[in-house]
Scaffold this motif. Structure first.
Motif, PDB file in Angstrom:
ATOM      1  N   GLU A  42       0.822  -1.185   0.000  1.00  0.00           N
ATOM      2  CA  GLU A  42       0.000   0.000   0.000  1.00  0.00           C
ATOM      3  C   GLU A  42       0.868   1.251   0.000  1.00  0.00           C
ATOM      4  O   GLU A  42       2.019   1.225   0.456  1.00  0.00           O
ATOM      5  N   GLN A  43       0.325   2.321  -0.554  1.00  0.00           N
ATOM      6  CA  GLN A  43       1.042   3.583  -0.624  1.00  0.00           C
ATOM      7  C   GLN A  43       0.126   4.699  -0.162  1.00  0.00           C
ATOM      8  O   GLN A  43      -0.950   4.914  -0.724  1.00  0.00           O
ATOM      9  N   ARG A  44       0.550   5.402   0.868  1.00  0.00           N
ATOM     10  CA  ARG A  44      -0.236   6.543   1.321  1.00  0.00           C
ATOM     11  C   ARG A  44      -0.031   7.700   0.360  1.00  0.00           C
ATOM     12  O   ARG A  44       1.091   7.986  -0.059  1.00  0.00           O
ATOM     13  N   VAL A  45      -1.114   8.382  -0.001  1.00  0.00           N
ATOM     14  CA  VAL A  45      -1.032   9.542  -0.882  1.00  0.00           C
ATOM     15  C   VAL A  45      -0.791  10.771  -0.018  1.00  0.00           C
ATOM     16  O   VAL A  45      -1.568  11.076   0.882  1.00  0.00           O
ATOM     17  N   ASN A  46       0.290  11.456  -0.284  1.00  0.00           N
ATOM     18  CA  ASN A  46       0.624  12.670   0.459  1.00  0.00           C
ATOM     19  C   ASN A  46       0.007  13.859  -0.249  1.00  0.00           C
ATOM     20  O   ASN A  46       0.496  14.304  -1.283  1.00  0.00           O
ATOM     21  N   ASN A  47      -1.084  14.382   0.321  1.00  0.00           N
ATOM     22  CA  ASN A  47      -1.765  15.503  -0.324  1.00  0.00           C
ATOM     23  C   ASN A  47      -1.208  16.853   0.097  1.00  0.00           C
ATOM     24  O   ASN A  47      -1.805  17.897  -0.168  1.00  0.00           O
ATOM     25  N   GLY A  48      -0.087  16.827   0.788  1.00  0.00           N
ATOM     26  CA  GLY A  48       0.550  18.074   1.168  1.00  0.00           C
ATOM     27  C   GLY A  48       0.099  18.609   2.503  1.00  0.00           C
ATOM     28  O   GLY A  48       0.601  19.621   2.984  1.00  0.00           O
ATOM     29  N   GLY A  49      -0.843  17.915   3.150  1.00  0.00           N
ATOM     30  CA  GLY A  49      -1.348  18.355   4.441  1.00  0.00           C
ATOM     31  C   GLY A  49      -0.814  17.482   5.554  1.00  0.00           C
ATOM     32  O   GLY A  49       0.171  16.767   5.417  1.00  0.00           O
ATOM     33  N   SER A  50      -1.502  17.517   6.681  1.00  0.00           N
ATOM     34  CA  SER A  50      -1.072  16.766   7.854  1.00  0.00           C
ATOM     35  C   SER A  50      -1.675  15.377   7.908  1.00  0.00           C
ATOM     36  O   SER A  50      -1.532  14.664   8.882  1.00  0.00           O
ATOM     37  N   GLY A  51      -2.364  14.994   6.824  1.00  0.00           N
ATOM     38  CA  GLY A  51      -3.017  13.688   6.790  1.00  0.00           C
ATOM     39  C   GLY A  51      -4.521  13.801   6.884  1.00  0.00           C
ATOM     40  O   GLY A  51      -5.240  12.861   6.638  1.00  0.00           O
ATOM     41  N   SER A  52      -5.013  14.990   7.236  1.00  0.00           N
ATOM     42  CA  SER A  52      -6.437  15.236   7.293  1.00  0.00           C
ATOM     43  C   SER A  52      -6.816  16.173   6.163  1.00  0.00           C
ATOM     44  O   SER A  52      -6.579  17.376   6.235  1.00  0.00           O
ATOM     45  N   GLY A  53      -7.364  15.615   5.091  1.00  0.00           N
ATOM     46  CA  GLY A  53      -7.682  16.430   3.923  1.00  0.00           C
ATOM     47  C   GLY A  53      -9.118  16.873   3.846  1.00  0.00           C
ATOM     48  O   GLY A  53      -9.555  17.387   2.831  1.00  0.00           O
ATOM     49  N   GLY A  54      -9.898  16.690   4.897  1.00  0.00           N
ATOM     50  CA  GLY A  54     -11.308  17.019   4.854  1.00  0.00           C
ATOM     51  C   GLY A  54     -12.120  15.851   4.360  1.00  0.00           C
ATOM     52  O   GLY A  54     -11.617  14.956   3.682  1.00  0.00           O
ATOM     53  N   ARG A  55     -13.401  15.827   4.678  1.00  0.00           N
ATOM     54  CA  ARG A  55     -14.254  14.707   4.282  1.00  0.00           C
ATOM     55  C   ARG A  55     -14.331  14.602   2.767  1.00  0.00           C
ATOM     56  O   ARG A  55     -14.546  15.589   2.069  1.00  0.00           O
ATOM     57  N   ILE A  56     -14.137  13.401   2.252  1.00  0.00           N
ATOM     58  CA  ILE A  56     -14.153  13.169   0.809  1.00  0.00           C
ATOM     59  C   ILE A  56     -15.591  13.003   0.331  1.00  0.00           C
ATOM     60  O   ILE A  56     -16.343  12.174   0.857  1.00  0.00           O
ATOM     61  N   VAL A  57     -15.963  13.800  -0.658  1.00  0.00           N
ATOM     62  CA  VAL A  57     -17.337  13.800  -1.170  1.00  0.00           C
ATOM     63  C   VAL A  57     -17.513  12.786  -2.290  1.00  0.00           C
ATOM     64  O   VAL A  57     -18.501  12.051  -2.334  1.00  0.00           O
ATOM     65  N   ASP A  58     -16.553  12.747  -3.230  1.00  0.00           N
ATOM     66  CA  ASP A  58     -16.679  11.829  -4.360  1.00  0.00           C
ATOM     67  C   ASP A  58     -15.295  11.455  -4.873  1.00  0.00           C
ATOM     68  O   ASP A  58     -14.322  12.190  -4.675  1.00  0.00           O
ATOM     69  N   THR A  59     -15.218  10.291  -5.533  1.00  0.00           N
ATOM     70  CA  THR A  59     -13.958   9.783  -6.067  1.00  0.00           C
ATOM     71  C   THR A  59     -14.190   9.200  -7.452  1.00  0.00           C
ATOM     72  O   THR A  59     -15.301   8.808  -7.795  1.00  0.00           O
ATOM     73  N   VAL A  60     -13.116   9.123  -8.253  1.00  0.00           N
ATOM     74  CA  VAL A  60     -13.256   8.554  -9.593  1.00  0.00           C
ATOM     75  C   VAL A  60     -11.888   8.104 -10.103  1.00  0.00           C
ATOM     76  O   VAL A  60     -10.882   8.746  -9.852  1.00  0.00           O
ATOM     77  N   TRP A  61     -11.864   6.956 -10.788  1.00  0.00           N
ATOM     78  CA  TRP A  61     -10.678   6.492 -11.514  1.00  0.00           C
ATOM     79  C   TRP A  61     -10.849   6.863 -12.976  1.00  0.00           C
ATOM     80  O   TRP A  61     -11.954   6.777 -13.532  1.00  0.00           O
ATOM     81  N   SER A  62      -9.754   7.241 -13.629  1.00  0.00           N
ATOM     82  CA  SER A  62      -9.809   7.512 -15.067  1.00  0.00           C
ATOM     83  C   SER A  62      -9.886   6.195 -15.834  1.00  0.00           C
ATOM     84  O   SER A  62      -9.479   5.147 -15.334  1.00  0.00           O
ATOM     85  N   ARG A  63     -10.388   6.260 -17.049  1.00  0.00           N
ATOM     86  CA  ARG A  63     -10.466   5.055 -17.884  1.00  0.00           C
ATOM     87  C   ARG A  63      -9.099   4.684 -18.452  1.00  0.00           C
ATOM     88  O   ARG A  63      -8.836   3.536 -18.760  1.00  0.00           O
ATOM     89  N   SER A  64      -8.244   5.687 -18.611  1.00  0.00           N
ATOM     90  CA  SER A  64      -6.904   5.448 -19.140  1.00  0.00           C
ATOM     91  C   SER A  64      -5.874   6.056 -18.199  1.00  0.00           C
ATOM     92  O   SER A  64      -6.192   6.890 -17.355  1.00  0.00           O
ATOM     93  N   LYS A  65      -4.645   5.608 -18.315  1.00  0.00           N
ATOM     94  CA  LYS A  65      -3.503   6.111 -17.547  1.00  0.00           C
ATOM     95  C   LYS A  65      -3.602   5.842 -16.044  1.00  0.00           C
ATOM     96  O   LYS A  65      -2.739   6.270 -15.283  1.00  0.00           O
ATOM     97  N   ASN A  66      -4.659   5.158 -15.611  1.00  0.00           N
ATOM     98  CA  ASN A  66      -4.760   4.723 -14.217  1.00  0.00           C
ATOM     99  C   ASN A  66      -4.578   5.866 -13.219  1.00  0.00           C
ATOM    100  O   ASN A  66      -3.771   5.796 -12.299  1.00  0.00           O
TER     101      ASN A  66
END
Length: 199
Positions: free
Chosen positions: A106-130
């Motif tokens: 597993e790899q944690r995504v570093n969003n540049g914050g302290s680990g708390s990026g706010g509640r996630i509303v929606d997510t999506v994977w692209s069809r290409s380039k992963n």
């Protein structure tokens, strides 16, 4: 319950899976070829993965995922890539992890914050380039690759100050070239922008 589309008595057409937790199931995700099922339960810090071919259950605890978090953090979603066995897993505090079912890393995504990026509303994977993208309730949009490297980080606001409700990539099966175009939908209206993400 998992229903099998086959001939025979109804009682033989399904198999029941019982997650180990007691909370309600809040997310189910199948991988791209339908062989793996991820289950997230309410108020749980454990992600369950089921290998449908082998009927083998694997439990991934947040103690392993979130070694930098203080305490056990509850999960909020799980979503498989449309191309590979990479699984995006999120926490209630806005943390995001990319789990590779093939290598079990597993790899944690570093969003540049302290680990708390706010509640996630929606997510999506692209069809290409992963690529994986998500938007938080405070209108921060992120996009990363399967290694967890951030490709895009941008704040986007609605002119009517409405909260975000959905996020989609602009690409289609006919024309995947718009994989860098993300559309943010807000309550009552919509807006889009071109993400200048690195390839």
């Amino acid at each position: 319950q998992i229903f099998r589309y086959s001939k025979g008595p109804i009682s033989s057409n399904y198999t029941q899976i019982t997650p180990s937790g007691s909370g309600a199931i809040i997310a189910l995700a199948w991988n791209h070829d339908g062989n793996k099922l991820a289950i997230v339960q309410k108020s749980s810090s454990t992600l369950e993965l089921w290998d449908i071919k082998k009927w083998k259950q694997e439990q991934l605890t947040m103690a392993k995922f979130a070694v930098k978090f203080s305490g056990r953090e509850q999960l909020s979603f799980a979503k498989f890539s449309q191309e590979t066995d990479h699984l995006a897993v999120g926490t209630v505090r806005g943390g995001v992890y990319i789990y590779d079912c093939g290598t079990t890393k597993e790899q944690r995504v570093n969003n540049g914050g302290s680990g708390s990026g706010g509640r996630i509303v929606d997510t999506v994977w692209s069809r290409s380039k992963n690529r994986f993208a998500w938007i938080t309730e405070d209108c921060h949009v992120y996009c990363c690759d399967v290694t967890g490297r951030i490709l895009l980080k941008q704040t986007f606001r609605s002119t009517a100050a409405a909260p975000p409700t959905a996020l989609t990539f602009g690409e289609t099966t006919v024309d995947p070239s718009h994989d860098s175009l993300l559309c943010v939908q807000f309550a009552g209206n919509a807006a889009s922008f071109e993400g200048r993400s690195s390839s």
